[in-house]
Design a protein around this motif. Sequence first.
Motif, PDB file in Angstrom:
ATOM      1  N   LEU A   1       0.833  -1.204   0.000  1.00  0.00           N
ATOM      2  CA  LEU A   1       0.000   0.000   0.000  1.00  0.00           C
ATOM      3  C   LEU A   1       0.869   1.256   0.000  1.00  0.00           C
ATOM      4  O   LEU A   1       0.596   2.210  -0.732  1.00  0.00           O
ATOM      5  CB  LEU A   1      -0.913  -0.008   1.227  1.00  0.00           C
ATOM      6  N   ARG A   2       1.930   1.248   0.806  1.00  0.00           N
ATOM      7  CA  ARG A   2       2.806   2.420   0.907  1.00  0.00           C
ATOM      8  C   ARG A   2       3.519   2.689  -0.416  1.00  0.00           C
ATOM      9  O   ARG A   2       3.746   3.839  -0.790  1.00  0.00           O
ATOM     10  CB  ARG A   2       3.844   2.173   2.010  1.00  0.00           C
ATOM     11  N   ALA A   3       3.865   1.609  -1.139  1.00  0.00           N
ATOM     12  CA  ALA A   3       4.576   1.779  -2.407  1.00  0.00           C
ATOM     13  C   ALA A   3       3.649   2.165  -3.550  1.00  0.00           C
ATOM     14  O   ALA A   3       4.059   2.885  -4.459  1.00  0.00           O
ATOM     15  CB  ALA A   3       5.302   0.483  -2.765  1.00  0.00           C
ATOM     16  N   GLY A   4       2.400   1.699  -3.500  1.00  0.00           N
ATOM     17  CA  GLY A   4       1.533   1.840  -4.673  1.00  0.00           C
ATOM     18  C   GLY A   4       0.386   2.812  -4.543  1.00  0.00           C
ATOM     19  O   GLY A   4      -0.328   3.042  -5.525  1.00  0.00           O
ATOM     20  N   ALA A   5       0.174   3.390  -3.361  1.00  0.00           N
ATOM     21  CA  ALA A   5      -0.930   4.335  -3.173  1.00  0.00           C
ATOM     22  C   ALA A   5      -0.365   5.640  -2.621  1.00  0.00           C
ATOM     23  O   ALA A   5      -0.200   5.788  -1.408  1.00  0.00           O
ATOM     24  CB  ALA A   5      -1.977   3.761  -2.220  1.00  0.00           C
ATOM     25  N   PRO A   6      -0.028   6.568  -3.486  1.00  0.00           N
ATOM     26  CA  PRO A   6       0.602   7.823  -3.044  1.00  0.00           C
ATOM     27  C   PRO A   6      -0.208   8.573  -1.998  1.00  0.00           C
ATOM     28  O   PRO A   6       0.349   9.278  -1.155  1.00  0.00           O
ATOM     29  CB  PRO A   6       0.719   8.632  -4.341  1.00  0.00           C
ATOM     30  N   GLU A   7      -1.548   8.410  -2.029  1.00  0.00           N
ATOM     31  CA  GLU A   7      -2.383   9.120  -1.067  1.00  0.00           C
ATOM     32  C   GLU A   7      -2.269   8.537   0.332  1.00  0.00           C
ATOM     33  O   GLU A   7      -2.703   9.145   1.311  1.00  0.00           O
ATOM     34  CB  GLU A   7      -3.857   9.070  -1.507  1.00  0.00           C
ATOM     35  N   GLY A   8      -1.717   7.307   0.432  1.00  0.00           N
ATOM     36  CA  GLY A   8      -1.533   6.685   1.741  1.00  0.00           C
ATOM     37  C   GLY A   8      -2.725   5.896   2.228  1.00  0.00           C
ATOM     38  O   GLY A   8      -2.719   5.394   3.357  1.00  0.00           O
ATOM     39  N   TRP A   9      -3.779   5.762   1.401  1.00  0.00           N
ATOM     40  CA  TRP A   9      -4.937   4.985   1.810  1.00  0.00           C
ATOM     41  C   TRP A   9      -5.424   4.162   0.623  1.00  0.00           C
ATOM     42  O   TRP A   9      -5.043   4.398  -0.521  1.00  0.00           O
ATOM     43  CB  TRP A   9      -6.063   5.895   2.334  1.00  0.00           C
TER      44      TRP A   9
END
Length: 341
Positions: free
Chosen positions: A110-118
């Motif tokens: 999630l941290r690597a692929g979702a820039p929004e953080g959620w």
Amino acid sequence: MADLVVGVDGGNSKTDLVLADTDGRLLAWVRGVGTRPHADGMAVTGGQLADLTRRGLSEAGLPETTAVTVGAYFLANVDVPDDEQEALRQLSQLGVAERVLIRNDTLAILRAGAPEGWGVAVVSGAGINAVGVHPDGRSARFLSLGDITGDWGGGMGVARAALGAAVRAGDGRGPATTLREVLPGRFGLPTVEAVALAVSAGKISAMELLTLAPLVFAAADDGDAVARGIVTRLGDEIVTMVTALLRRLDLLDTRTPVVLGGGTLQNGQVLLHDHIRRRLREDAPLARPHVLDVSPVAGAVREALTEAHAPDSAWLRFHEAFTGTQLPASANEEARSCPTG
């Protein structure tokens, strides 16, 4: 002088560790054995991670005693708060970093692929798990203890299902499948029954059995109906996990990023991804799935950089360098023999 950070993605079959600095320079990428505290004990796992950290420093040409400001360890099989606290205690005592963070490995994706953080992240490597994070910070995930908590999937699930289906095809309980012919050769054995007996006797380990998964995906690509059924079952399970998390977090009516990572999701398997997207359009039409385009360990590095108060430019510089970097030399042979880890 820039501070050092370590990001770690520990999976069932392998662990990636990256050493970087707060200027965003990639200093080392090394690979070790999987993170299996449930089988090996947390003390053993902690020692292996400490050794890998020292190896990363050595690979970067630094003394093994060089201080690391933040170590972000995203670990498979660390699924409940007690596990996280024990891992934190072990690694803190071993002095791997001045500040140690422990997370489940799904959060690295999630941290690597979702820039929004959620959003929602699914990891399907040797095993399978998923996590969801709401924009307000609430999170949801699964207990993920294997069969006893209803889990199925990942490369191990695919491999075991294929071996079982191949045996059933021979004894009359199941339909014909080319898996009967293609699976035994992986171990130099004459029949799938011989493979099953070797697994039962402990002559073929779980990690060796995992190497059957790529053969199943190849058979599915070639049109074998049984193999295709196993692959679509994996897709169904992934969609079930995603929709369950979206429902629990009240995100079914929100456009939500869904990050798909791990060896069985980052292997270019068209049938699997087409099935996932088709099912999500039916069950969660506002979900926005995409396949992670970097190794999940990048997410652990991103967390470490954030905790070390590195500037945004550090992540951008690191990401650019990391995406152009090959797997560590020590991992090339393992990647060929076990691409689903």
